[in-house]
Design a protein around this motif. Structure first.
Motif, PDB file in Angstrom:
ATOM      1  N   ASP A 149      -7.183  -6.301  12.296  1.00 45.80           N
ATOM      2  CA  ASP A 149      -7.885  -5.287  11.509  1.00 45.80           C
ATOM      3  C   ASP A 149      -7.519  -3.880  11.947  1.00 45.80           C
ATOM      4  N   ASN A 168     -12.146  -7.354  -0.987  1.00 46.79           N
ATOM      5  CA  ASN A 168     -12.265  -6.010  -0.392  1.00 46.79           C
ATOM      6  C   ASN A 168     -13.712  -5.637  -0.126  1.00 46.79           C
ATOM      7  N   SER A 202      -9.244  -6.105   3.905  1.00 42.53           N
ATOM      8  CA  SER A 202      -8.268  -5.300   3.173  1.00 42.53           C
ATOM      9  C   SER A 202      -7.244  -6.202   2.516  1.00 42.53           C
ATOM     10  N   TYR A 239       0.820  -1.220   0.000  1.00 38.14           N
ATOM     11  CA  TYR A 239       0.000   0.000   0.000  1.00 38.14           C
ATOM     12  C   TYR A 239       0.850   1.265   0.000  1.00 38.14           C
ATOM     13  N   ARG A 298      -1.654   1.665   7.930  1.00 40.68           N
ATOM     14  CA  ARG A 298      -1.939   2.293   6.624  1.00 40.68           C
ATOM     15  C   ARG A 298      -2.179   3.781   6.786  1.00 40.68           C
ATOM     16  N   ALA A 299      -2.949   4.135   7.814  1.00 38.72           N
ATOM     17  CA  ALA A 299      -3.255   5.550   8.043  1.00 38.72           C
ATOM     18  C   ALA A 299      -1.981   6.329   8.357  1.00 38.72           C
ATOM     19  N   TYR A 349      -3.781  -3.046  11.251  1.00 38.48           N
ATOM     20  CA  TYR A 349      -3.502  -2.894   9.823  1.00 38.48           C
ATOM     21  C   TYR A 349      -3.961  -1.513   9.349  1.00 38.48           C
ATOM     22  N   GLY A 350      -5.193  -1.146   9.717  1.00 38.28           N
ATOM     23  CA  GLY A 350      -5.731   0.159   9.332  1.00 38.28           C
ATOM     24  C   GLY A 350      -4.902   1.296   9.921  1.00 38.28           C
ATOM     25  N   ASN A 351      -4.462   1.100  11.157  1.00 37.27           N
ATOM     26  CA  ASN A 351      -3.639   2.104  11.833  1.00 37.27           C
ATOM     27  C   ASN A 351      -2.308   2.316  11.101  1.00 37.27           C
TER      28      ASN A 351
END
Ligand code: ADP
Ligand code: MG
Length: 396
Positions: free
Chosen positions: A238, A178, A184, A50, A245-246, A241-243
């Motif tokens: 989850d 997705n 993700s 990403y 990416r952000a 992973y989002g953290n």
């Protein structure tokens, strides 16, 4: 690798048998055909997809097989040897979050291929699934399932399945995961399942989707790649992973670049960021460099020399990206102490699997060392898979 804790790959025809048997007992008669797609392991290039980076996965000799027959009534009916939960519905029942559970990966593929204009709304299938890819261990049983079924749908719908024809199948598999399953995924798993070549890893450039096959013949180098499935449950994946990416997206904005791949001066970029973005960014930038380094070594057949980059990758994921776990660290440390040339966690982290690059005559010692370390730390007993780079999805 025949010993306790070791799971040997079996021939694709042996994987097909339980799928065909389940098909007969559920639907009666025989399937129109049987298709297989492999699980994968990522040699190096973790948490960089990403960020527009490079990844270097290869297909495992463990695979998912689907036995499929066309239905004329527009119904999709899916069953699996992995679970008692079956699903029966039509395209109208498929939407984000529906169906819930494993059928999302199957129904989502038809949904996505319909959305992209590749199949008509009235198409239906009976599907029976069997897999030798460990499920939920970071070895991509999800993409193996999507890609085996996507290839089946394409063949049965008369779509091309050559390299160009596989591109929309990869895209549909990614959308299924997705948008319908709500997981993700960057696209690495589906690409390697569809484009892998035996004896090679797939160098995938996540900036533009370009691929190159890099020779990877462990056997002739006197090496083995041991996959260590820690059998530890995924935790907090989850949210973490989002953290991550952000954090990377914010770092890009602060640095004024579209992706971290576009950073020219890595040291200056890291120095310009505050904690923890600086460490996270350092991981991504150094990891992309390590992938290039490993691909160059493999081009020259220097497999043993790749070990050091694998171990540095692990340290970076553990210390800078903070996505390792006690089980993964224990497996990596024990493998190195038992004589591995290099070892790292692979996949998203927080559980799942590690890999160790091992001289052929040290495989037993590494397996014993890792099992012993897990036992003495009261961790789950890992299982070990063999990892000869294998081929892509195909019809049997
Ligand atoms: P991984 O892809 O690393 O194995 P994921 O969480 O991405 O882990 O995907 C695992 C999910 O994929 C399972 O929970 C299940 O929903 C689905 N799945 C994979 N293989 C099978 C199978 N053989 N039968 C049914 N569902 C499967
Ligand atoms: Mg997956």
């Amino acid at each position: 690798m025949n010993a306790p804790h070791r799971v040997d790959p079996v021939d694709v025809h042996a994987v097909a048998k339980p799928a065909e048997a389940l098909f007969r007992s559920t639907f009666g008669g025989t399937a129109d055909g049987v298709w297989a797609a492999p699980g994968r392991v990522n040699l190096i290039g973790e948490h960089v997809d990403y960020a527009g980076g490079l990844v270097l996965p290869f297909a495992l000799p463990y695979m998912t097989v689907v036995a499929v027959r066309v239905r004329e009534d527009g119904i999709l009916h899916a069953v699996s040897t992995h679970t008692d939960e079956s699903w029966r519905g039509s395209l109208a029942d498929v939407a984000p979050g529906h169906p819930a559970g494993w059928a999302a990966y199957v129904a989502g593929v038809v949904w996505a291929l319909h959305r992209s204009g590749h199949v008509s709304a009235g198409i239906g299938f009976d599907v029976a699934v069997h897999s030798t890819v460990p499920v939920g261990s970071g070895l991509s049983s999800s993409a193996a399932l999507e890609c085996a079924f996507a290839l089946a749908v394409a063949d049965l719908a008369g779509l091309p399945t050559d390299a160009a024809g596989r591109q929309p199948l990869v895209a549909a598999s990614i959308r299924a995961e997705n948008e319908i399953a709500g997981a993700s995924t960057g696209g690495m798993d589906q690409s390697v399942a569809m484009f892998a070549r035996p004896g090679h890893a797939l160098l995938l450039d996540c900036r533009d989707g370009a691929t190159r096959h890099v020779p990877l013949d462990f056997e002739s180098a006197g090496a083995r790649l041991v996959v260590i499935d820690t059998n530890a449950p995924h935790r907090l994946v989850d949210g973490q992973y989002g953290n991550r990416r952000a954090t990377i997206e914010k770092a890009c904005a602060d640095l004024g670049v579209t992706t971290l791949r576009d950073v020219v001066d890595a040291d200056a970029a890291v120095a310009a960021l505050s904690s923890p973005a600086a460490a996270r960014t350092r991981h991504v930038l150094t990891e992309i460099r390590r992938v290039t380094e490993v691909a160059r070594l493999l081009d020259r057949g220097r497999i043993a020399d790749v070990g050091d980059a694998l171990t540095r990758s692990h340290a970076s994921l553990r210390d800078d990206y903070e996505v390792s776990s006690v089980e993964l660290d224990a497996a990596v440390d024990a493998a190195l102490e038992a004589g591995a040339w290099g070892a790292r966690m692979t996949g998203g982290g927080f559980g799942g699997s590690a890999i160790a690059l091992v001289p052929a005559d040290r495989v037993d010692a590494v397996v014993e060392g890792v099992v012993h370390r897990a036992a003495s730390a009261s961790l789950p007993t890992p299982q070990f898979l063999s990892a000869e780079p294998s081929g892509s999805a195909h019809r049997l």
